[in-house]
Design an enzyme around this catalytic site. Structure first.
Site, short mmCIF file in Angstrom:
data_model
loop_
_atom_site.label_atom_id
_atom_site.label_comp_id
_atom_site.label_asym_id
_atom_site.label_seq_id
_atom_site.Cartn_x
_atom_site.Cartn_y
_atom_site.Cartn_z
N CYS A 127 0.81 -1.23 0.00
CA CYS A 127 0.00 0.00 0.00
C CYS A 127 0.85 1.28 0.00
O CYS A 127 0.56 2.23 -0.75
CB CYS A 127 -0.95 0.00 1.18
SG CYS A 127 -0.24 -0.64 2.70
N HIS A 240 -2.88 6.29 4.49
CA HIS A 240 -1.46 6.45 4.79
C HIS A 240 -1.03 7.82 4.28
O HIS A 240 -1.43 8.24 3.18
CB HIS A 240 -0.61 5.40 4.06
CG HIS A 240 -0.83 3.99 4.52
ND1 HIS A 240 -1.51 3.65 5.68
CD2 HIS A 240 -0.42 2.81 3.97
CE1 HIS A 240 -1.51 2.33 5.80
NE2 HIS A 240 -0.86 1.80 4.79
N1 NAP Z 1 -5.04 -3.55 4.85
C1 NAP Z 1 -4.35 -2.95 3.89
O1 NAP Z 1 -4.26 -1.71 3.79
C2 NAP Z 1 -3.62 -3.77 2.87
C3 NAP Z 1 -3.02 -3.12 1.81
C4 NAP Z 1 -2.33 -3.87 0.85
C5 NAP Z 1 -2.27 -5.24 1.00
N2 NAP Z 1 -2.86 -5.84 2.07
C6 NAP Z 1 -2.76 -7.30 2.16
O2 NAP Z 1 -4.05 -7.87 1.95
C7 NAP Z 1 -4.18 -9.07 2.72
C8 NAP Z 1 -5.42 -8.97 3.60
O3 NAP Z 1 -5.29 -7.87 4.46
P1 NAP Z 1 -6.48 -7.34 5.36
O4 NAP Z 1 -6.05 -6.03 5.84
O5 NAP Z 1 -7.78 -7.47 4.69
O6 NAP Z 1 -6.44 -8.40 6.58
P2 NAP Z 1 -7.63 -8.86 7.54
O7 NAP Z 1 -8.53 -7.72 7.84
O8 NAP Z 1 -6.96 -9.54 8.68
O9 NAP Z 1 -8.44 -9.91 6.67
C9 NAP Z 1 -7.91 -11.11 6.18
C10 NAP Z 1 -9.09 -12.06 6.00
O10 NAP Z 1 -8.66 -13.22 5.31
C11 NAP Z 1 -9.26 -14.32 5.94
N3 NAP Z 1 -8.50 -15.54 5.66
C12 NAP Z 1 -7.33 -15.94 6.18
N4 NAP Z 1 -6.96 -17.12 5.68
C13 NAP Z 1 -7.92 -17.48 4.81
C14 NAP Z 1 -8.11 -18.60 3.98
N5 NAP Z 1 -7.24 -19.62 3.95
N6 NAP Z 1 -9.21 -18.65 3.20
C15 NAP Z 1 -10.12 -17.65 3.22
N7 NAP Z 1 -10.01 -16.55 4.00
C16 NAP Z 1 -8.92 -16.49 4.80
C17 NAP Z 1 -9.29 -13.96 7.40
O11 NAP Z 1 -10.22 -14.74 8.06
P3 NAP Z 1 -10.40 -14.71 9.67
O12 NAP Z 1 -11.44 -13.66 9.89
O13 NAP Z 1 -10.84 -16.10 9.94
O14 NAP Z 1 -9.08 -14.37 10.27
C18 NAP Z 1 -9.70 -12.50 7.32
O15 NAP Z 1 -11.10 -12.34 7.27
C19 NAP Z 1 -2.87 -9.22 3.48
O16 NAP Z 1 -2.01 -10.06 2.76
C20 NAP Z 1 -2.32 -7.82 3.51
O17 NAP Z 1 -0.93 -7.79 3.64
C21 NAP Z 1 -3.54 -5.16 3.00
#
Ligand code: NAP
Length: 342
Positions: A127, A240
């Site tokens: 990001c 950010h």
């Molecule tokens: N947040 C940002 O600004 C941002 C920006 C760029 C990239 N990212 C990337 O995007 C990804 C997700 O980030 P996020 O912020 O959305 O995290 P998050 O809020 O923690 O959400 C991740 C989700 O994925 C689910 N999950 C985990 N393992 C899974 C599986 N095997 N099958 C299906 N669902 C599964 C989790 O389920 P549970 O609810 O059961 O834990 C959770 O609901 C990460 O790799 C992160 O580095 C995030």
């Protein structure tokens, strides 16, 4: 017109924004498949229909055209090869594949043609890197950037939905004068600033800081650019902010001319009128599309230097919006099927 069956893997902070962004997109979607690892059957509204979340299992990606992954690095490593095998093109938000030389790392305003080279998987950059390269690419094209020094002020939503809950709980505890508990971050995040994002590496930098260095070079396609980053987490929910300093090879024109160049650049909005206290603010830029740039001024300490302040919604341009824009690009150019090379 072809319609696409789209899977969204992971219904966390980014996954839910993916669905909201797809809702507003012009991408023709025949069916949405929201995939989870628990809470199967949860209703997800999308374009007037209600879909139920489905647990990921073998065969689930059969018939899917594009799978948008936002379930974390481990899930991407385990499930993306299966999705590709079952016929989907994967757009992955995690760090799992970004630096693989065979996998395009794409920001549509910066390197759209790289998307054409995909072999079933395109990586969405980090990001903090996305918003920086959108703001800097137009200046690199004209004046060739040699060095970038950046300090970030990153929102807690960048760590996912559990971090948003932790900030809210700590603020409530602080006001109630109760004990402040932390589990997501190593220290209290409420009313604090943590110079620590992702793990620390042997060189003393954090992984987030080094991602900005490596990913910037790959996306801009110039291995000579040096990036020195300090990544800081602050108690803001979305957006950010970045203090960016650049040094260019060629002399840059006046600040007014640079403002014009940036105002015309794709995906950039200039908000820069200090006489009226106007500059991009996290609180104003949240839920907005694009990258916002202000406080543009020459760096008087070196011959070809410039400072600027860059803000973007990390859940949108930093994640979901960039991923959906990649999907739109693939659909528009008819690049959804894999490049089998020659
Ligand atoms: N947040 C940002 O600004 C941002 C920006 C760029 C990239 N990212 C990337 O995007 C990804 C997700 O980030 P996020 O912020 O959305 O995290 P998050 O809020 O923690 O959400 C991740 C989700 O994925 C689910 N999950 C985990 N393992 C899974 C599986 N095997 N099958 C299906 N669902 C599964 C989790 O389920 P549970 O609810 O059961 O834990 C959770 O609901 C990460 O790799 C992160 O580095 C995030």
């Amino acid at each position: 017109m072809k319609e696409y069956r789209i899977a969204v893997v992971g219904m966390g902070a980014v996954g839910r924004e993916m669905v909201a962004t797809l809702e507003k997109s012009s991408l023709p979607v025949s069916e949405l498949l929201p995939l989870v690892r628990r809470n199967e059957g949860e209703p997800i509204s999308f374009r007037g229909r209600t879909y139920k979340t489905v647990k990921v299992n073998k065969g689930v990606f059969k018939g899917v055209d594009i799978a948008l992954f936002s379930a974390g690095e481990q899930a991407s490593k385990e499930l993306a090869p299966m999705a590709i095998e079952e016929g989907a093109v994967v757009i992955d938000n995690s760090n799992a594949f970004r630096m693989d030389p065979e996998i395009p790392l794409v920001v549509p305003e910066v390197n759209p043609l790289d998307a054409k080279k995909h072999k079933g998987l395109i990586a969405n950059p980090n990001c903090s890197t996305i918003q920086m390269v959108v703001a800097l690419k137009p200046l690199h094209d004209l004046y060739k950037i040699k060095r970038i020094v950046v300090s970030t002020y990153q929102a807690v939503s960048g760590t996912g939905y559990k971090a948003i809950d932790e900030l809210n709980e700590q603020v409530s505890a602080y006001i109630a004068q109760e004990e402040i508990k932390n589990s997501v971050y190593p220290h209290q995040i409420a009313f604090n600033a943590l110079p620590h994002i992702d793990v620390f590496l042997d060189n003393g930098y954090s992984k987030e800081e080094m991602k900005m260095h490596h990913e910037t070079r790959k996306i801009i396609g110039d291995e000579s650019i040096q990036v020195s980053a300090t990544a800081v987490r602050i108690p803001v929910v979305r957006c950010h902010s970045e203090a960016v300093n650049i040094e260019t090879e060629k002399p840059m024109p006046s600040v007014e001319e640079i403002k014009k160049i940036l105002a015309e650049a794709p995906g950039v909005t200039v908000i820069d009128d200090v006489a009226n206290d106007a500059y991009p603010l996290a609180a104003d830029c949240q839920y907005k599309y694009g990258v916002f740039v202000g406080r543009i001024r020459k760096d008087y300490s070196i011959p070809n230097g410039l400072n600027m302040w860059v803000v973007a919604d990390n859940l949108l341009k930093g994640a979901a919006l960039n991923a959906v824009q990649i999907a739109e690009l693939l659909a528009e150019k008819n690049w959804v099927s894999k490049d089998t090379g020659c």
